[in-house]
Design a protein around this motif. Structure first.
Motif, PDB file in Angstrom:
ATOM      1  N   PRO A 167       0.728  -1.139  -0.158  1.00 33.89           N
ATOM      2  CA  PRO A 167      -0.113  -0.160   0.165  1.00 33.89           C
ATOM      3  C   PRO A 167       0.857   1.178   0.036  1.00 33.89           C
ATOM      4  O   PRO A 167       1.890   1.283   0.853  1.00 33.89           O
ATOM      5  CB  PRO A 167      -0.864  -0.081   1.061  1.00 33.89           C
ATOM      6  CG  PRO A 167      -0.692  -1.429   1.521  1.00 33.89           C
ATOM      7  CD  PRO A 167       0.712  -2.241   1.335  1.00 33.89           C
ATOM      8  N   GLY A 168       0.430   1.963  -0.916  1.00 36.46           N
ATOM      9  CA  GLY A 168       1.086   3.563  -0.770  1.00 36.46           C
ATOM     10  C   GLY A 168       2.381   3.667  -1.557  1.00 36.46           C
ATOM     11  O   GLY A 168       3.044   4.521  -1.668  1.00 36.46           O
ATOM     12  N   LEU A 169       3.238   2.337  -1.855  1.00 37.03           N
ATOM     13  CA  LEU A 169       4.422   2.398  -2.333  1.00 37.03           C
ATOM     14  C   LEU A 169       4.583   2.990  -3.894  1.00 37.03           C
ATOM     15  O   LEU A 169       5.676   3.826  -4.053  1.00 37.03           O
ATOM     16  CB  LEU A 169       5.064   1.076  -2.171  1.00 37.03           C
ATOM     17  CG  LEU A 169       6.594   0.791  -2.504  1.00 37.03           C
ATOM     18  CD1 LEU A 169       7.367   1.559  -1.597  1.00 37.03           C
ATOM     19  CD2 LEU A 169       6.966  -0.434  -2.674  1.00 37.03           C
ATOM     20  N   GLU A 170       3.679   2.421  -4.614  1.00 26.69           N
ATOM     21  CA  GLU A 170       3.655   2.602  -5.972  1.00 26.69           C
ATOM     22  C   GLU A 170       5.177   2.745  -6.645  1.00 26.69           C
ATOM     23  O   GLU A 170       5.467   3.495  -7.276  1.00 26.69           O
ATOM     24  CB  GLU A 170       3.038   4.150  -6.273  1.00 26.69           C
ATOM     25  CG  GLU A 170       1.654   4.378  -5.861  1.00 26.69           C
ATOM     26  CD  GLU A 170       1.226   5.891  -6.196  1.00 26.69           C
ATOM     27  OE1 GLU A 170       0.947   5.959  -7.286  1.00 26.69           O
ATOM     28  OE2 GLU A 170       1.254   6.682  -5.332  1.00 26.69           O
ATOM     29  N   ALA A 171       5.724   1.490  -6.440  1.00 23.63           N
ATOM     30  CA  ALA A 171       6.839   1.298  -7.056  1.00 23.63           C
ATOM     31  C   ALA A 171       6.862   1.353  -8.433  1.00 23.63           C
ATOM     32  O   ALA A 171       8.190   1.709  -9.135  1.00 23.63           O
ATOM     33  CB  ALA A 171       7.539  -0.135  -6.567  1.00 23.63           C
TER      34      ALA A 171
END
Ligand code: PLP
Length: 481
Positions: free
Chosen positions: A166-170
């Motif tokens: 969640p929230g990383l958006e690698a």
């Protein structure tokens, strides 16, 4: 009378027909007589290269000459994976339906990147992977995609796991400057997990190896403690790779207990069943995939133990939408009207172009049937059991790990010598056996000691081949006492 050359420069189709028939005859003779070749070639590094011209031909050469060179120059330099005395690594073998399928796939040359570029290949892949799922006793609703190797399947699965943080958006932002990710696998996990970490920017430090129990299985308690410790230290734990059939000993990690930890901690669970997974086609061996219905992804390699030649690896997932989110990049030229209603397998992995691999799996599954495949697997497990019983009964040898499937880990005993010397002599025993050309075994390290492995997996291996390997091992050990 010589035929006029093909106007395209390709081989004349009449010549193709004639040489093709001869080649099929040759292949049939080769498979029937594979044990007549030395399983390990007697070549030194550089020898094959030196026997080949250093520069390419300027003009066309007759197909007959080319094929003769295969037999004369290439064959003596090959390790014969089809040899029934191949007991190294995880043995694998080619079978007639798969060989014909490879030829057909090359002829049809279907590139299954999009449904539109190969509708039947795409749909056959969907069907054949659902058949395989049923054969393995896995739950309905799994999405499957064929990759080249387990290394790629694991890479793809871990890219999806990374995408699910969640929230990383690698995918969008990359990883530089972000908090560090950590994944977990046992001390016995395959090096492909390390490689996936390297490729995905997780780094080798981002892979934490979890200790194993006395039977080389990952400890769920140690995993839990490691995750807690890492969170406290600022890492972002995101994935666990369990192994169902480790490379050294074929130990099977306790997937149900690991799935509990993953569920509690919000971690992606990937199961590497590259070798072990195929065993589940035999219902009595389904324990190998216990708990895998709870895995987020699972890899198994029909090219290891399902009688399909390299390469063919199957990646299953309960979350195909996450794989797509990780990998789908659709430039305008690849947009199609069918993309909303039919899978485009390019969306579930790294490569765009895809060979028609489903064909060989389909042809093998049909030509053997589940019972045919299961009976081979049963026989291999039986042969490993027979070998194990011989080792156990001989005080000059010892078995050093459990054998849940078709691999036996053992060593020769040399009384009164230090451990390093015993290791050295075991290596010598293996080298001597391998030098005979009748059998090929490989080694591993367990608890800091050299261990020999006998892995049964070749379809043509019979009890007499296992017996011969055992006789050779005993002779080689006796001559070092
Ligand atoms: N996982 C396990 C447990 C293996 O033993 C191996 C290879 O032996 C692999 C993964 C890698 O397989 P591949 O050669 O298909 O990448």
């Amino acid at each position: 009378m010589p035929r006029p050359p093909d106007p395209l420069g390709d081989i004349d189709l009449e010549v193709f027909r004639e040489e093709g028939r001869r080649l099929v005859d040759w292949v049939a003779r080769y498979l029937a007589g594979a044990e007549g070749y030395p399983v390990l070639p007697r070549v030194r590094p550089g020898e094959v290269k030196a026997s080949l011209p250093a520069s390419p031909p300027r003009g066309p050469e007759p197909l007959r000459d080319i094929l003769e060179d295969v037999e004369r120059l290439i064959l003596p330099g090959l390790t014969h994976w089809n040899h029934p005395g191949f007991f190294a690594y995880f043995a694998n073998s080619s079978t007639a339906p798969a060989i014909l399928a490879e030829m057909l796939a090359a002829a049809l040359n279907a590139n299954g990147m999009l449904w539109k570029t190969a509708p039947a290949a795409t749909e056959l892949e969907v069907v054949v992977l659902d058949w395989l799922r049923q054969m393995l006793g896995l739950p309905a609703g799994l999405f499957g995609v064929i990759q080249d190797t387990a290394s790629t399947s694991t890479l793809v699965a871990l890219a999806a796991a990374r995408e699910a943080v969640p929230g990383l958006e690698a995918r969008r932002r990359g990883l530089s400057g972000q908090a560090r990710l950590r994944m977990y696998a046992s001390e016995h996990a395959h090096s492909s997990v390390d490689k996936a970490g390297i490729v995905l920017g997780i780094g080798q430090e981002g892979l934490r190896h979890i200790p194993v129990d006395a039977q080389y299985r990952m400890s769920p308690a140690a995993l839990k403690a490691a995750v807690a410790e890492d969170r406290a230290a600022g890492w972002i734990p995101f994935a666990v790779v369990a192994t169902a059939g480790t490379t050294s000993t074929t130990s099977i990690d306790p997937v149900p207990a690991l799935a509990d930890v993953c569920a509690r901690e919000g971690l992606w669970l990937h199961v590497d069943a590259a070798y072990g997974g195929s065993a589940a086609v035999e219902p009595s061996l389904r324990f190998v995939l216990d708990g895998c219905d709870r895995a987020d992804s699972l890899v198994l390699n029909p090219h290891k133990w399902l009688f399909v030649p390299v390469d063919l690896s199957v990646l299953y997932t309960r979350k195909p939408e996450v794989l797509r989110a990780a990998f789908s990049v659709v430039p305008d030229y690849l947009r199609t009207a069918e993309e909303a209603v039919a899978p485009n397998f390019m969306d579930y992995g790294v490569s765009l172009g895809r060979r028609f691999r489903a064909l060989k799996l389909w042809m093998v599954m049909r030509a053997f049937g589940q019972e045919g495949l299961a009976s081979r697997i049963r026989e291999h497990v039986r042969l490993a059991g027979v070998f194990r019983s011989w080792v156990e009964a001989d005080p000059a040898f010892e078995v050093v790990a459990p054998s849940p499937l078709s691999v036996v880990c053992f060593r020769a005993r040399f009384a009164g010598v230090p451990a390093e010397e015993e290791d050295r002599r075991n290596q010598g025993v293996m080298d001597a056996v391998n030098a005979t050309g009748e059998a090929y075994l490989s080694h591993t390290r367990l608890d800091g000691r050299t261990v020999l492995r006998l892995a049964v997996g070749n379809i043509r291996t019979e009890e007499r081949h296992v017996r011969r390997a055992w006789d050779l091992l005993r002779e080689a050990a006796a001559s070092r006492r």
